[in-house]
Motif scaffolding. Structure first.
Motif, PDB file in Angstrom:
ATOM      1  N   ALA A 172       0.833  -1.199   0.000  1.00 17.34           N
ATOM      2  CA  ALA A 172       0.000   0.000   0.000  1.00 17.34           C
ATOM      3  C   ALA A 172       0.869   1.251   0.000  1.00 17.34           C
ATOM      4  O   ALA A 172       0.617   2.211  -0.733  1.00 17.34           O
ATOM      5  CB  ALA A 172      -0.934  -0.011   1.205  1.00 17.34           C
ATOM      6  N   THR A 173       1.916   1.240   0.814  1.00 17.56           N
ATOM      7  CA  THR A 173       2.852   2.368   0.874  1.00 17.56           C
ATOM      8  C   THR A 173       3.533   2.586  -0.468  1.00 17.56           C
ATOM      9  O   THR A 173       3.614   3.711  -0.970  1.00 17.56           O
ATOM     10  CB  THR A 173       3.905   2.117   1.966  1.00 17.56           C
ATOM     11  OG1 THR A 173       3.267   1.986   3.237  1.00 17.56           O
ATOM     12  CG2 THR A 173       4.921   3.240   2.013  1.00 17.56           C
ATOM     13  N   ALA A 174       4.030   1.501  -1.062  1.00 17.39           N
ATOM     14  CA  ALA A 174       4.772   1.617  -2.319  1.00 17.39           C
ATOM     15  C   ALA A 174       3.902   2.145  -3.456  1.00 17.39           C
ATOM     16  O   ALA A 174       4.252   3.122  -4.127  1.00 17.39           O
ATOM     17  CB  ALA A 174       5.363   0.258  -2.694  1.00 17.39           C
ATOM     18  N   TRP A 175       2.755   1.516  -3.679  1.00 15.89           N
ATOM     19  CA  TRP A 175       1.949   1.878  -4.849  1.00 15.89           C
ATOM     20  C   TRP A 175       1.236   3.210  -4.671  1.00 15.89           C
ATOM     21  O   TRP A 175       1.034   3.943  -5.652  1.00 15.89           O
ATOM     22  CB  TRP A 175       0.989   0.747  -5.196  1.00 15.89           C
ATOM     23  CG  TRP A 175       1.731  -0.429  -5.771  1.00 15.89           C
ATOM     24  CD1 TRP A 175       1.950  -1.635  -5.183  1.00 15.89           C
ATOM     25  CD2 TRP A 175       2.395  -0.480  -7.044  1.00 15.89           C
ATOM     26  NE1 TRP A 175       2.706  -2.445  -6.001  1.00 15.89           N
ATOM     27  CE2 TRP A 175       2.988  -1.755  -7.145  1.00 15.89           C
ATOM     28  CE3 TRP A 175       2.543   0.414  -8.095  1.00 15.89           C
ATOM     29  CZ2 TRP A 175       3.721  -2.159  -8.262  1.00 15.89           C
ATOM     30  CZ3 TRP A 175       3.276   0.027  -9.206  1.00 15.89           C
ATOM     31  CH2 TRP A 175       3.849  -1.238  -9.294  1.00 15.89           C
ATOM     32  N   GLN A 176       0.874   3.568  -3.441  1.00 16.57           N
ATOM     33  CA  GLN A 176       0.340   4.912  -3.230  1.00 16.57           C
ATOM     34  C   GLN A 176       1.408   5.938  -3.579  1.00 16.57           C
ATOM     35  O   GLN A 176       1.128   6.946  -4.238  1.00 16.57           O
ATOM     36  CB  GLN A 176      -0.116   5.092  -1.781  1.00 16.57           C
ATOM     37  CG  GLN A 176      -0.699   6.458  -1.463  1.00 16.57           C
ATOM     38  CD  GLN A 176      -2.046   6.704  -2.140  1.00 16.57           C
ATOM     39  OE1 GLN A 176      -2.846   5.794  -2.294  1.00 16.57           O
ATOM     40  NE2 GLN A 176      -2.304   7.944  -2.542  1.00 16.57           N
ATOM     41  N   GLY A 177       2.632   5.691  -3.154  1.00 17.82           N
ATOM     42  CA  GLY A 177       3.725   6.606  -3.461  1.00 17.82           C
ATOM     43  C   GLY A 177       4.072   6.668  -4.928  1.00 17.82           C
ATOM     44  O   GLY A 177       4.589   7.679  -5.419  1.00 17.82           O
ATOM     45  N   LEU A 178       3.790   5.584  -5.666  1.00 16.82           N
ATOM     46  CA  LEU A 178       4.092   5.546  -7.095  1.00 16.82           C
ATOM     47  C   LEU A 178       2.952   6.059  -7.962  1.00 16.82           C
ATOM     48  O   LEU A 178       3.075   6.087  -9.187  1.00 16.82           O
ATOM     49  CB  LEU A 178       4.451   4.113  -7.504  1.00 16.82           C
ATOM     50  CG  LEU A 178       5.798   3.601  -6.987  1.00 16.82           C
ATOM     51  CD1 LEU A 178       5.928   2.104  -7.207  1.00 16.82           C
ATOM     52  CD2 LEU A 178       6.943   4.347  -7.671  1.00 16.82           C
ATOM     53  N   GLY A 179       1.846   6.450  -7.339  1.00 16.27           N
ATOM     54  CA  GLY A 179       0.788   7.099  -8.101  1.00 16.27           C
ATOM     55  C   GLY A 179      -0.560   6.425  -8.103  1.00 16.27           C
ATOM     56  O   GLY A 179      -1.517   6.956  -8.684  1.00 16.27           O
ATOM     57  N   SER A 180      -0.686   5.250  -7.491  1.00 18.74           N
ATOM     58  CA  SER A 180      -1.993   4.605  -7.397  1.00 18.74           C
ATOM     59  C   SER A 180      -2.861   5.309  -6.360  1.00 18.74           C
ATOM     60  O   SER A 180      -2.342   5.905  -5.408  1.00 18.74           O
ATOM     61  CB  SER A 180      -1.856   3.141  -6.974  1.00 18.74           C
ATOM     62  OG  SER A 180      -1.336   2.352  -7.999  1.00 18.74           O
ATOM     63  N   GLN A 181      -4.174   5.200  -6.542  1.00 15.49           N
ATOM     64  CA  GLN A 181      -5.091   5.541  -5.459  1.00 15.49           C
ATOM     65  C   GLN A 181      -5.372   4.236  -4.733  1.00 15.49           C
ATOM     66  O   GLN A 181      -6.069   3.368  -5.250  1.00 15.49           O
ATOM     67  CB  GLN A 181      -6.381   6.150  -5.977  1.00 15.49           C
ATOM     68  CG  GLN A 181      -7.405   6.426  -4.885  1.00 15.49           C
ATOM     69  CD  GLN A 181      -6.842   7.274  -3.747  1.00 15.49           C
ATOM     70  OE1 GLN A 181      -6.368   8.386  -3.972  1.00 15.49           O
ATOM     71  NE2 GLN A 181      -6.882   6.761  -2.523  1.00 15.49           N
ATOM     72  N   VAL A 182      -4.808   4.092  -3.553  1.00 12.37           N
ATOM     73  CA  VAL A 182      -4.869   2.839  -2.813  1.00 12.37           C
ATOM     74  C   VAL A 182      -5.971   2.879  -1.769  1.00 12.37           C
ATOM     75  O   VAL A 182      -6.114   3.863  -1.038  1.00 12.37           O
ATOM     76  CB  VAL A 182      -3.519   2.540  -2.126  1.00 12.37           C
ATOM     77  CG1 VAL A 182      -3.633   1.348  -1.168  1.00 12.37           C
ATOM     78  CG2 VAL A 182      -2.438   2.261  -3.176  1.00 12.37           C
ATOM     79  N   THR A 183      -6.736   1.792  -1.722  1.00 13.97           N
ATOM     80  CA  THR A 183      -7.652   1.557  -0.610  1.00 13.97           C
ATOM     81  C   THR A 183      -7.199   0.296   0.093  1.00 13.97           C
ATOM     82  O   THR A 183      -7.076  -0.758  -0.538  1.00 13.97           O
ATOM     83  CB  THR A 183      -9.105   1.369  -1.096  1.00 13.97           C
ATOM     84  OG1 THR A 183      -9.510   2.536  -1.823  1.00 13.97           O
ATOM     85  CG2 THR A 183     -10.043   1.147   0.075  1.00 13.97           C
ATOM     86  N   LEU A 184      -6.887   0.403   1.372  1.00 10.06           N
ATOM     87  CA  LEU A 184      -6.442  -0.744   2.154  1.00 10.06           C
ATOM     88  C   LEU A 184      -7.593  -1.216   3.031  1.00 10.06           C
ATOM     89  O   LEU A 184      -8.155  -0.426   3.798  1.00 10.06           O
ATOM     90  CB  LEU A 184      -5.218  -0.389   2.996  1.00 10.06           C
ATOM     91  CG  LEU A 184      -4.486  -1.565   3.656  1.00 10.06           C
ATOM     92  CD1 LEU A 184      -3.029  -1.223   3.899  1.00 10.06           C
ATOM     93  CD2 LEU A 184      -5.132  -1.966   4.980  1.00 10.06           C
TER      94      LEU A 184
END
Length: 478
Positions: free
Chosen positions: A192-204
């Motif tokens: 979640a940390t990685a992909w949010q930082g890479l530009g995804s809108q993450v829902t955990l």
């Protein structure tokens, strides 16, 4: 199958654990063959430790740099995603195991590619890619080092859903616009940390009431706050009731949560635990159940199998599912195999090279989230469950000067657990930027059972984050 090829030691699985068992056996003068059905180097090299940290490092570094005066404007823009993914590819050797194969040859370890199954006492049958079955026989030992795989939930239509596991999450070629992560543990929070930082809108999404439920509560709280501040949506106390993917290669994933909420995603990652890779390795030939974790004693010998010839090393024995602990176990197993092959008595003292203790009493772990979480030994909850009396000592890391040199406005917490009778540290948890570097000192303190009165004379350098040790000991000593 023909005549068996005879070796002193057969290792099934050429990940870091299997490689280390084989290396120790060869170093002891034992002929060794290692069997691998995928890439030599295993999960850690291609789908876990190496690629995940390559994805996380730029994200975490930018998060820290954004709080440093003079740097914050310079790191305000988005990450160069293509450069990050290219670095990830390099760290994963582009999923090419040529270098690892060359290392095996240089170490004198023979490699047989194929799927290995136990075929009886000290015997392994290998189905090769060429369609040939090769029979191997060991004079002394067979070591099962097949590791673990992602455990998926029992949801209808899982094949059509095509969910991500940790493998897809660390090897993806593009950044999904919307990513739903299911799971509150290490893989879930790190990805979640990685992909949010890479530009995804993450829902955990997590069923429990906090992230990182096996660690101290303050750790999960800090990670949840940081994910929220980064723009992720953290939903606790809910699970996935249903999920379907629209038709087509890029079909939208439609997710219904247990509270009735509906989510749309481009990818859905299940980070819901691990299962042993033992379902098709011939366990029935030795009276064990396929798909089970293999229980071992402190010499890494599989219990319930006569003859002291079958070993289970690494994730597959469920003692401590970390690469560093698996390699530790490999060193123990290698020493035991060599001693038994040479007819030497095993030393059973606590510090013996033939006895595994560090994978039960002092297991270090770093969660590479923002902020970092580092822990070793007992947590407060574990001490309570086992009836272990401990004194709990907390300290805000931001109270030490070195923390603010590291990151202005530093937020983080340190906790140590002390056995009041023996006056030794039995657990430690640190949460905050840069705390991974505090972990080895805590591991040494627990593993060596150093009294806190002796630790008082281990002086931390000024100004460093490690000064928090002095504050913790001052608090305890009064």
């Amino acid at each position: 199958m023909g005549t068996a090829h005879i070796y002193d030691v057969i290792v099934i699985g050429a990940g870091p654990v299997g490689e280390n068992v084989a290396d120790r056996a060869v170093a002891a003068g034992l002929s060794t063959v290692i069997v691998e059905s995928e890439l030599v180097g295993g999960e850690c090299s291609y789908w876990a430790c190496e690629p995940s940290k390559a994805l996380l490092r730029p994200v975490l570094l930018r998060a820290e740099a954004s709080r440093v005066p003079g740097l914050d404007p310079a790191v305000a823009g988005p990450l160069d995603t293509a450069a990050v993914l290219a670095h990830r590819d390099r760290m994963s050797a582009h999923w090419d195991d040529t270098g690892q194969v060359e290392w095996l040859a240089s170490a004198g370890i023979e490699l047989l590619r194929g799927h290995g199954r136990i075929a009886g006492t000290r015997r392994v049958a290998v189905d090769t890619p060429e369609g040939v079955t090769v029979l191997l026989e060991a004079r002394h030992a067979v070591a099962v080092c097949t590791g673990s795989r992602a455990a998926l939930p029992d949801l209808p239509g899982l094949d059509e859903l095509r969910p991500w596991t940790s493998r897809e999450a660390t090897s993806a070629r593009e950044v999904p616009e919307r990513l739903v992560v299911v799971g509150a543990g290490v893989v879930g929070t790190e990805m979640a940390t990685a992909w949010q930082g890479l530009g995804s809108q993450v829902t955990l999404v997590a069923r429990g009431d906090r992230l990182l439920p096996r660690m101290e509560p303050f750790a999960g709280q800090l990670v949840a706050e940081a994910l929220g501040a980064a723009g992720a949506d953290v939903r606790l106390g809910v699970g996935v009731a249903r999920a379907v993917r629209d038709a087509g290669p890029d079909g939208t994933v439609r997710i219904t949560l247990t509270d009735g909420t509906e989510l749309l995603a481009d990818e859905l990652l299940f980070a819901t635990g691990r299962a042993p890779r033992t379902d098709d390795i011939g366990l029935e030939a030795v009276g064990r159940t396929p798909g089970e974790w293999l229980t071992v004693d402190d010499t890494l010998t599989v219990t319930g199998v006569p003859g002291d010839w079958l070993y289970a090393v690494g994730d597959v024995n469920a003692r401590a599912l970390f690469t560093h602990q698996g390699k530790y176990q490999a060193r123990i197993a290698g020493a035991v195999i060599a001693a038994r092959a040479q007819g030497t008595a095993l030393d059973s003292t606590p510090w013996s090279p033939h006895t595994g203790t560090a994978d039960t009493a002092a297991v270090p772990q770093v969660v590479f989230t923002s902020p970092e979480i580092a822990a070793v030994g007992l947590t407060t909850a574990e001490a309570g469950r086992t009836g272990r009396r401990v004194d709990v000592v907390d300290q805000e890391i931001g109270n030490v000067a070195g923390a603010h040199q590291h990151t202005p406005g530093y937020r983080g917490t340190a906790r140590i657990l002390i056995d009041p009778e023996r006056r030794t540290v039995v657990g430690a948890t640190f949460a905050g930027p840069g705390v991974a570097e505090l972990l080895y000192s805590a591991t040494v303190a627990i593993a060596t059972e150093a009294p806190v009165d002796r630790l008082w004379h281990a002086v931390p350098a000024f100004p460093t984050i490690s000064e928090v040790w002095l504050r913790l000991l001052e608090t305890y000593r009064g």
